[in-house]
Design a protein around this motif. Structure first.
Motif, PDB file in Angstrom:
ATOM      1  N   LYS A   1       0.497  -1.173  -0.062  1.00 46.41           N
ATOM      2  CA  LYS A   1      -0.036  -0.091  -0.175  1.00 46.41           C
ATOM      3  C   LYS A   1       0.758   1.250  -0.050  1.00 46.41           C
ATOM      4  N   VAL A   2       2.088   1.127   0.298  1.00 43.63           N
ATOM      5  CA  VAL A   2       2.969   2.188   0.584  1.00 43.63           C
ATOM      6  C   VAL A   2       3.372   2.928  -0.924  1.00 43.63           C
ATOM      7  N   ALA A   3       3.131   4.102  -1.282  1.00 44.13           N
ATOM      8  CA  ALA A   3       3.288   4.676  -2.488  1.00 44.13           C
ATOM      9  C   ALA A   3       2.693   4.158  -3.573  1.00 44.13           C
ATOM     10  N   GLN A   4       1.464   3.611  -3.436  1.00 43.01           N
ATOM     11  CA  GLN A   4       0.821   2.662  -4.547  1.00 43.01           C
ATOM     12  C   GLN A   4       0.485   3.715  -5.455  1.00 43.01           C
ATOM     13  N   PRO A   5      -0.053   5.071  -5.163  1.00 40.81           N
ATOM     14  CA  PRO A   5      -0.585   5.997  -6.334  1.00 40.81           C
ATOM     15  C   PRO A   5       0.476   6.413  -7.178  1.00 40.81           C
TER      16      PRO A   5
ATOM     17  N   VAL B   1      10.729   8.146 -13.629  1.00 41.72           N
ATOM     18  CA  VAL B   1      10.860   8.949 -12.345  1.00 41.72           C
ATOM     19  C   VAL B   1       9.865   8.639 -11.213  1.00 41.72           C
ATOM     20  N   ALA B   2       8.660   8.482 -11.725  1.00 42.72           N
ATOM     21  CA  ALA B   2       7.840   8.313 -10.561  1.00 42.72           C
ATOM     22  C   ALA B   2       7.891   6.794  -9.897  1.00 42.72           C
ATOM     23  N   LEU B   3       8.319   5.867 -10.847  1.00 41.67           N
ATOM     24  CA  LEU B   3       8.506   4.529 -10.235  1.00 41.67           C
ATOM     25  C   LEU B   3       9.673   4.711  -9.501  1.00 41.67           C
TER      26      LEU B   3
END
Length: 82
Positions: A21-25, A62-64
């Motif tokens: 659930k951490v950093a899922q978005p 970058v987001a990943l």
């Protein structure tokens, strides 16, 4: 914050679910941008669309990377009990 109980299979499964659930978005956004960028970059489109595809592709990676750093920081903090 108490460290997770990793001595039982149930505790490990619960901690894995918590980490998912951490950093899922950020992970979902990153994967979406990578897929869209790949589709736009590999097609027979005008140059501006191909450029937009490469921008999406780069922004997705970058987001990943940001999501990976956030998850690792959370894990370190959680394991140390802080």
């Amino acid at each position: 914050m108490n460290p997770p109980d990793l001595s039982t299979p149930e505790g490990r499964a619960a901690y894995r679910a918590e980490l998912r659930k951490v950093a899922q978005p950020a992970r979902l956004t990153g994967m979406g941008l990578v897929v869209v960028g790949a589709i736009l970059s590999l097609g027979a489109y005008p140059n501006w669309v191909i450029t937009l595809g490469w921008i999406c592709f780069g922004a997705g990676w970058v987001a990943l990377a940001v999501a990976l750093v956030q998850r690792n920081r959370y894990h370190r903090r959680r394991i140390s009990g802080g």
